[in-house]
Design an enzyme around this catalytic site. Structure first.
Site, short mmCIF file in Angstrom:
data_model
loop_
_atom_site.label_atom_id
_atom_site.label_comp_id
_atom_site.label_asym_id
_atom_site.label_seq_id
_atom_site.Cartn_x
_atom_site.Cartn_y
_atom_site.Cartn_z
N MET A 22 -9.26 -18.33 -15.03
CA MET A 22 -8.65 -19.30 -15.93
C MET A 22 -7.16 -19.46 -15.64
SD MET A 22 -10.42 -20.86 -18.27
CE MET A 22 -12.12 -21.10 -17.82
N HIS A 139 -1.56 -18.11 -15.69
CA HIS A 139 -2.79 -18.04 -16.49
C HIS A 139 -2.74 -19.07 -17.61
CE1 HIS A 139 -6.13 -16.41 -18.82
NE2 HIS A 139 -6.51 -15.89 -17.67
N HIS A 140 -3.90 -19.65 -17.89
CA HIS A 140 -4.00 -20.70 -18.90
C HIS A 140 -3.69 -20.16 -20.29
CE1 HIS A 140 -4.98 -24.52 -20.51
NE2 HIS A 140 -5.79 -24.91 -19.56
N SER A 141 -3.72 -18.84 -20.46
CA SER A 141 -3.35 -18.27 -21.76
C SER A 141 -1.83 -18.28 -21.96
CB SER A 141 -3.88 -16.85 -21.91
OG SER A 141 -3.31 -16.02 -20.93
#
Lengths: 468, 468
Positions: A22, A139-141
């Site tokens: 992700m 990271h997409h977070s």
């Protein structure tokens, strides 16, 4: 310092697995400044490595344990190792773009280690023409794709003579004036910051997925009178994926795309979609895998928030999404373009008639498919109503420089997910439209063929509308 | 074709996680043949890519599912993609050994994808002296470390004029005579094939871990009169690890080590251990982390099976393991060497007095620690009785060639595990002793410093025994 992880970010951590890393990425290409030394790449690698303080976003790592009562929290990495995150790489001979894309494919395939802050940057030398590349992975977070692009560009300057510029991960001095900051924010293609905040807010809703939102989505998808009610045929792209990636990227002169639009009465975005449509058609025909009915793309669009949900072409301060029939079943390039134009107009009209909650739901589907789609499956919807996501994000209008090195191209790398093995994201940059294609290496074989097809399709469109 | 996975291999698949990838590696360095073209590296990359049929070992991937009743089985990859497994890489300028080791560290840090056959090979160009490197990575469920090394070398030739040699992954023609095969097998340092088969057999036992074996191990570890009964202090190496690796490698002339051995009445292996001991001492002193009592290394040794468990120095057809006090608490190099020599003699004597089951148990501990140690923990033994594993494997005595390219060095990359963050494996090659150090990047910072310390220690030993 311990900071709770918001539900959206946590959702991106949960959704991740070996087959579905992700993270989003960016590939930026730079020309050496005049009079650059032989070991220019090493010099800038070393100067960027002397960053001093690191910004908080680039120090945080996700942690969960007894002391956090089982919750995911962000903690600061006590043992931060810049050399681990920022690396110096090279291409094998002959150092063509092909070798660069192959390296980026590989770098984009590995997952970020959870025990470290969730980012990497790779300075890449060895291109045959002396250019230097920077591949960045976040990271997409930490950030969504659009904010990632904004972040990458926020550290550059329009001034070719500016030097001593801090890298992305350096802590910025607080002393910078509000005016200077506002200017820097506007300079990124004139997209106001709120647009990104809103997009993030929407995915936060989506992660929580209140029942009403799920009901709206299910209702919309099944309602024959809604813009959502499209039938997307099953294709080779709509399958389970593996963890390895192929990335391909290329730019075309904006002026060529605009000329096609002018001659046919369509928008720049319509022409981008028509290029994708024709390229995908050719790719599927080659593999004898073209469905009889049109593929459907989910296309994020800007909305004019002041006029409550009215779609606008050039980026408002809210984001919606339109389902577009790509017309892949039509053999003629001009027919595909008109079909896309019509589908886009209908879609935008439908969008303006939707309630804010419906728009939120649509958008959630496009912005966080890896979170929303599995949730919909739990609620009884087995298949998303589209085959792939095609995003077209406005990029910088002015030439950008990094310590005197002119940026000659910037290409986005995105996230294929289970059921959607191909993603196309484009951004404009000065006089070019830059396409970034990210696919699962196994489900989308010979992905780079799509570049040839995109090129052929632009020529076919020029021919068809009489601007060749 | 579906083949059941034997318990050992399955155990290596189960033991694997993000922090503990279970693959072994090899780094081989080659000189360009005379008159090699400018693009020599690409030429051999391309010629190795035209392998034709792939050998079964390199086609199998682990699968588990409904059709296999939940069992792990090997299946053939229907969609094998050699370009995915065999890659062409390059080093950034200035292309020193430092850049090579950094790249190998990175390549050794990523896990092999389960949906593909469990191996990779990377042809690496860009060394400043024109040499070409080959880094190879094989999952431990396919081969153990020693067999991996043997496999890597089995494809080479002692004939500098031989060309058209098939790469490791190519299916070998069955027509090869038994005599030729026997010769090839013997040519790898004269270690008979049975030795490897036995080692694999032992780990297979270990994976099953019959109760008697566990009882023997527990008994042995606790019994004060046994060779197993050493107290290993806790060190910085005996901690949980992360998934990223540092690799360092260097060779020293065998003749220098032999001269130290002759002058001090010790064996070549004793001198190798003394170099490691002194280097580790210096490393821990630098970090103010040297324990008061000696570190203990587990050292695999060859056994003469005919004489039931008698230890021999030069590789028998069975394998045992000795716990060696490294004498790291002693400030003098000569003292450390004598202490190691004495510990080794005692250990080997103890080994000869052990029952075959006890030897099997000892060996299991060294050969498959990632499997055996967690099992022992379940049985109440909380800490292994040693701090690290130091293996010294005999390598080829004759110069090896790959399609005319002379191999100038070959270095092993091994598997750090939780609780044992550093592994040292050595192999001889013609006139050199090649050291390969593999550590967790986070738990063993500045691992490459150990190379400097190894070099200093060899000089200190030469000085101490009067051969400097």
């Amino acid at each position: 310092m311990v900071v709770p992880i918001d539900p959206t970010s946590a959702a991106f951590l949960f959704a991740e697995n070996r087959q579905m890393p992700m993270h989003v990425g960016g590939l930026q290409l730079f020309e050496r400044p005049e009079g650059a030394a032989e070991d220019y790449a090493r010099q800038i690698y070393e100067s960027m490595s002397e960053a001093g303080d690191i910004a908080p976003l680039f120090l945080r790592r996700p942690t969960r344990g007894i002391t956090t009562a089982g919750q995911w929290v962000w903690t600061e990495d006590d043992d931060f190792d810049l050399e681990y995150h920022f690396r110096h790489s090279a291409l094998p001979e002959p150092g063509r773009v092909r070798e660069l894309l192959e390296l980026c494919s590989r770098l984009h395939s590995t997952r970020l280690a959870r025990e470290r802050p969730l980012w990497e940057a790779h300075l890449i030398e060895g291109l045959d023409d002396g250019r230097v590349a920077l591949y960045t992975k976040l990271h997409h977070s930490l950030v969504d794709g659009v904010s990632a692009m904004r972040l990458l560009q926020s550290v550059m300057s329009t001034d070719p003579d500016e030097r001593g510029m801090a890298p992305m991960w350096a802590a910025r001095p607080r002393a910078r004036t509000r005016a200077a900051r506002a200017d820097a924010e506007r300079s990124v293609a004139g997209v106001p910051v709120e647009a990104f905040r809103t997009a993030l807010g929407i995915t936060a809703d989506a992660a929580g997925l209140p029942g009403a939102l799920v009901r709206t989505l299910l209702h919309g998808v099944r309602n024959e009178t809604s813009a959502l009610s499209l039938y997307a045929p099953r294709t080779m792209f709509n399958t389970t994926i593996t963890g390895s990636r192929r990335f391909a990227a290329q730019g075309w002169p904006l002026e060529r795309l605009r000329a096609v639009g002018r001659a046919s009465g369509t928008t720049l975005n319509d022409v981008v979609l028509a290029m994708c449509s024709g390229a995908i058609r050719s790719y599927l025909v080659e593999r004898q895998a073209l469905p009889d009915t049109s593929l459907v793309a989910m296309v994020p669009v800007g909305l004019n928030a002041k006029k409550a949900g009215e779609a606008s072409g050039d980026g408002g301060n809210a984001v919606g999404a339109v389902m577009v029939k790509l017309g892949t079943e039509l053999p003629d390039a001009a027919d595909r373009l008109s079909s896309i134009h019509a589908s886009m107009v209908t879609g935008k009209q439908a969008l303006s008639s939707m309630t804010p909650l419906q728009i939120t739901a649509m958008t959630a589907l496009g912005m966080a498919p890896s979170i929303v789609i599995p949730t919909l499956r739990l609620h009884g919807l087995l298949r998303p109503p589209f085959n792939l996501i095609i995003s077209n994000v406005p990029g910088p209008r002015k030439t950008q420089y990094l310590n005197g090195a002119r940026m000659v191209g910037t290409y986005p790398l995105s996230i294929p997910i289970n059921g959607m093995a191909l993603n196309i994201t484009c951004n404009s940059y000065v006089d070019d439209m830059c396409f970034g294609l990210t696919g699962c290496r196994r489900s989308v074989p010979s992905l780079q063929r799509l570049l040839t097809h995109l090129d052929d399709e632009l020529a076919a469109l020029e021919e068809a509308v009489g601007v060749a």
